[in-house]
Structure formats: C-alpha cells, structure tokens
Motif scaffolding. Structure first.
Motif, PDB file in Angstrom:
ATOM      1  N   ASN A  38       0.832  -1.209   0.000  1.00  0.00           N
ATOM      2  CA  ASN A  38       0.000   0.000   0.000  1.00  0.00           C
ATOM      3  C   ASN A  38       0.870   1.265   0.000  1.00  0.00           C
ATOM      4  O   ASN A  38       0.641   2.200  -0.780  1.00  0.00           O
ATOM      5  CB  ASN A  38      -0.917   0.005   1.227  1.00  0.00           C
ATOM      6  N   ASP A  39       1.912   1.299   0.861  1.00  0.00           N
ATOM      7  CA  ASP A  39       2.811   2.450   0.890  1.00  0.00           C
ATOM      8  C   ASP A  39       3.615   2.551  -0.406  1.00  0.00           C
ATOM      9  O   ASP A  39       3.922   3.655  -0.865  1.00  0.00           O
ATOM     10  CB  ASP A  39       3.764   2.357   2.077  1.00  0.00           C
ATOM     11  N   GLY A 245      -6.289  -0.292  -4.729  1.00  0.00           N
ATOM     12  CA  GLY A 245      -6.151  -1.522  -3.972  1.00  0.00           C
ATOM     13  C   GLY A 245      -4.816  -2.207  -4.215  1.00  0.00           C
ATOM     14  O   GLY A 245      -3.925  -1.696  -4.901  1.00  0.00           O
ATOM     15  N   PRO A 246      -4.656  -3.438  -3.683  1.00  0.00           N
ATOM     16  CA  PRO A 246      -3.401  -4.185  -3.865  1.00  0.00           C
ATOM     17  C   PRO A 246      -3.083  -4.465  -5.332  1.00  0.00           C
ATOM     18  O   PRO A 246      -1.914  -4.483  -5.720  1.00  0.00           O
ATOM     19  CB  PRO A 246      -3.656  -5.485  -3.101  1.00  0.00           C
ATOM     20  N   GLY A 249      -1.182  -1.530  -6.726  1.00  0.00           N
ATOM     21  CA  GLY A 249       0.220  -1.523  -6.318  1.00  0.00           C
ATOM     22  C   GLY A 249       1.046  -2.546  -7.069  1.00  0.00           C
ATOM     23  O   GLY A 249       2.196  -2.292  -7.437  1.00  0.00           O
TER      24      GLY A 249
END
Length: 423
Positions: A38-39, A245-246, A249
């Motif tokens: 997420n970061d 969302g994931p 990323g």
C-alpha cells in the motif's frame, strides 16, 4: 573518423544509461521490499508526480543541446533564461500538489508533506537539465555521462544512508529520491561559463517574453510526455474513478520496473538533437531520412516483440524477485508493458527529431494525441485496473508513433540541409 566519434559518443552515453538503469532498479527494489504494497503504491504515485514534473523540464535539455550545437545561446530566448522561466512554471505546478484535496488524491493524505519535496526537487531539475544539455551539445560527452550516473547514484547512496540510520519510510524514501535533482552542482561552473551573455540593449518585461514562450511550449509538450511515461501511474489513479487496492500496487510495480530505462532515454534524445542538427547543416551525401524512419520503426517493433516474448516467460518471476513474493503479475500484463516501453522509446526519439527541426508545435501535437487517446481509454475502459493500465499503456504510444511518423515523413520530404519551419 566522424562515424567513429559518433559511435564512441553513443557508447559512452549507453554505458552511462546502463549503469543508471541498474542503479535505478536497485533503488526501486530496495524501496519495494522495505515498504508495504500500500505504501509502495503511494510512493509510486509520488514518483510519478516528481518525475512527471521533471519530465516536463526534460525538453530543456534538448533545447540546450540544440542551442549549444547551433551556437544560438545568445538569441532572443537564450537557454539560461529559458531554464529560469521553466523553473518558475514548474514550481507553480508543484505548488498545486500542496492543496489538501490534491495532496489527498495523489499522496493518500491531504496533509502530506511530499508536495514540499516535489517543489524543492523541480527547482534542482530545471538547472540539471540545462547543464546536461549544454554538456552534450558542446561535445563534452564524458562529463555528461558522469552527471547521468551521479544523478542516479546520489539517490541510492542517500537511501542506503537513511536505511542504516533513521530507517526507510514513505517520507524518507521520497526524500532520498528528491536529492538526486541537485547532482548538477558539481558541474555548476561549466553552466555559468556556457550561459554567460552580454547585457541586453533594452531591459524590461519584453526581455522575458521569448524565454517564457519557449519554455511554455517545451514544457507543454514535455508535460504531455510525462503523462504517459513517468506520470502514467498518477494518470491511472486520477482517471480510474475508484481505489486502486493491492492490484494497483502490483501492476504499478511491474509498470515502474518496465519503464525505469525510459528515464534514461532522455540522454539519447539529447545526443540525437545535435547529431540531427549537424546532419541538417552539413553535406550528407547518400543520407535518406525516410529510410531511417522505416528502419527505426521496423527495428523498434522487432525489439518490442522479442522483449515482450521474453517478459512473458521471465517477467512475473523477475517482478517477484525484485519487489517480493506479494507482487504477483500476469505474464500477459508484463509482456504488454514491455512492448509499450519499447514503442515509447521510439516516440521519445521522434520528439527529439522534431526539436532538432525546430518544430515545437508539431511536437506538442504528437504528444497530445498520445496522452489524449490514453486518457479517453482510461475513462471509458470496462476492464479491471490491471487490464485498463496495460491496454492504456499500449494505446497512447501507438497513436503517438502513427502521428509522429506522418509528421517526420512530411518534414523529410525536403533536404535535411534546408531550414525547417518553426512551430
């Protein structure tokens, strides 16, 4: 003799680009492993904003190379004043990301301080691109290559120092990346020597009219370029209409890995500008520009196909090795992103050719067609974030290359030695 010299210059720049690319991959791999997905997604969005604005300044490098090659640094829009005008425009654009709603959209927090890092970095980038262009335009290729390597290395050294001391977070990783914008300080004396001009006969607002007009024209085209290269993740985030969302990323990790080398195509663009200028000014018997256009397009498609085929088999594995086991990307996605990166490289070189011809208007139109078609696709796409990202990465470059090929075909219908129309 001239061919050997040009070959040596290309080799020197190629080595610098290769080293810089490796350092860039190492930087992203370390950050990807130390941050959560997420970061890391937020970091990539910051990366897109920072290098998007930096890319909006990158054509200053090519203009500096053109002016240096033509001996035109004392004209109505000397490169020193163009660089200052460009830095003012870029800082104003960076300040927009400090507005809370914009910061929240781009950095995930309306009170994020990442925008201040962007603002400081663009000040450095405006001078950095000018210095790089003056070096390559004046034939100081080794110094140019050293600056390209230093820029990437400073970021990695800063990140490693942070890692060993205070620890890597989203903010400290972003700060390490911003430091590289000031690598040009080691070459500042060269810039002062090459941009010194006699006092103008008349002072006043009109003295800056031409530099601001030239800087605005160059930056508009470069900003469009940035939208579909370094700023593409940000573009996806802005037009997606929902949380990434994931999956966002993950596909951004693959996208970033596939496009790191494109950050260093700019040196090849800067090298191409003075070469094309000299071809236009010198006798070039037997040179068929249209044959070079055809050969370049065919070679790019061949390289893109081979690269995509290789990425289909090893791409997912390479992304997991580089960023961690949680980054799982489909073979088709990484293959499409690699194919897109190759087409984008061709589009960047076409843009450099248009600057060498002095045709700034058509350069803007070429990139507008690429960015516009990408935006339309992202707005209307019925696919998931992964599918939309990959297809959008292909649509824009293909449209841009089609338009760019048409324009260059028309421009090369006359002798390369004849003056090209300014746009």
């Amino acid at each position: 003799m001239m061919s050997a010299r040009r070959g040596s210059q290309v080799f020197t720049v190629g080595v610098a680009v290769g080293i810089s690319s490796i350092v860039g991959y190492a930087l992203l791999a370390i950050i990807g492993r130390l941050l959560t997905p997420n970061d890391f997604g937020l970091f990539v969005s910051y990366w897109g904003v920072l290098f998007g604005l930096a890319s909006s300044l990158s054509t200053i490098e090519q203009e500096a190379a053109r002016q240096s090659a033509e001996g035109d640094i004392r004209g109505s829009a000397p490169i020193g004043k163009v660089a200052v005008a460009a830095s003012i425009i870029a800082v104003l654009a960076a300040a927009v990301t400090l507005i809370p709603p914009v910061a929240g959209r781009l950095y995930g927090d309306s009170h994020s301080k990442l925008g201040f890092l962007v603002l400081l970095a663009v000040l450095g980038f405006s001078m950095q691109f000018m210095v790089r262009g003056l070096l390559v335009g004046s034939g100081k290729i080794r110094s140019y290559g050293a600056l390209v390597i230093t820029e990437a290395s400073v970021r990695l050294v800063a990140l490693l120092a942070i890692w060993l001391t205070v620890g890597v977070t989203l903010g400290t990783a972003a700060a390490a990346v911003a430091v590289g914008a000031y690598a040009w300080l080691g070459w500042a004396r060269n810039a002062r020597r090459n941009t010194s001009t006699p006092p103008p006969p008349h002072r006043g607002p009109q003295l800056w009219r031409a530099p601001f007009r030239r800087a605005g024209s160059l930056m508009f085209a470069a900003a469009l370029t940035a939208c579909i290269i370094t700023g593409y993740p940000t573009m996806v985030a802005a037009f997606s209409g929902g949380p990434l969302g994931p999956e966002g990323g993950t596909v951004f990790a693959a996208l970033t890995a596939s496009r790191v080398p494109l950050l260093f195509v700019a040196p090849l663009q800067a090298l191409a500008v003075p070469a094309i200028v000299r071809w236009r000014l010198d006798d070039a018997p037997g040179l068929n520009a249209r044959q070079w256009i055809i050969r370049g397009a065919c070679a790019t498609v061949a390289i893109a196909t081979i690269g995509a085929a290789g990425a289909w088999f090893v791409g997912p594995w390479a992304v997991r090795i580089a960023f961690g086991a949680q980054y799982v990307v489909a073979s088709a996605a990484i293959a499409g992103l690699i194919f897109s990166a190759c087409i984008l490289a061709l589009l960047q070189l076409m843009s450099a050719a248009l600057i060498a011809f002095g045709n700034y208007r058509w350069m803007g139109i070429v990139w507008a067609s690429a960015a516009g078609s990408t935006a339309i696709w992202l707005l209307l796409s019925p696919l998931s974030v992964v599918g939309s990202t990959v297809v959008g990465a292909l649509v824009g470059p293909l449209v841009g290359v089609a338009v760019g090929t048409t324009v260059l075909w028309r421009l090369t219908s006359v002798s390369l030695r004849e003056p090209a129309p300014l746009g």
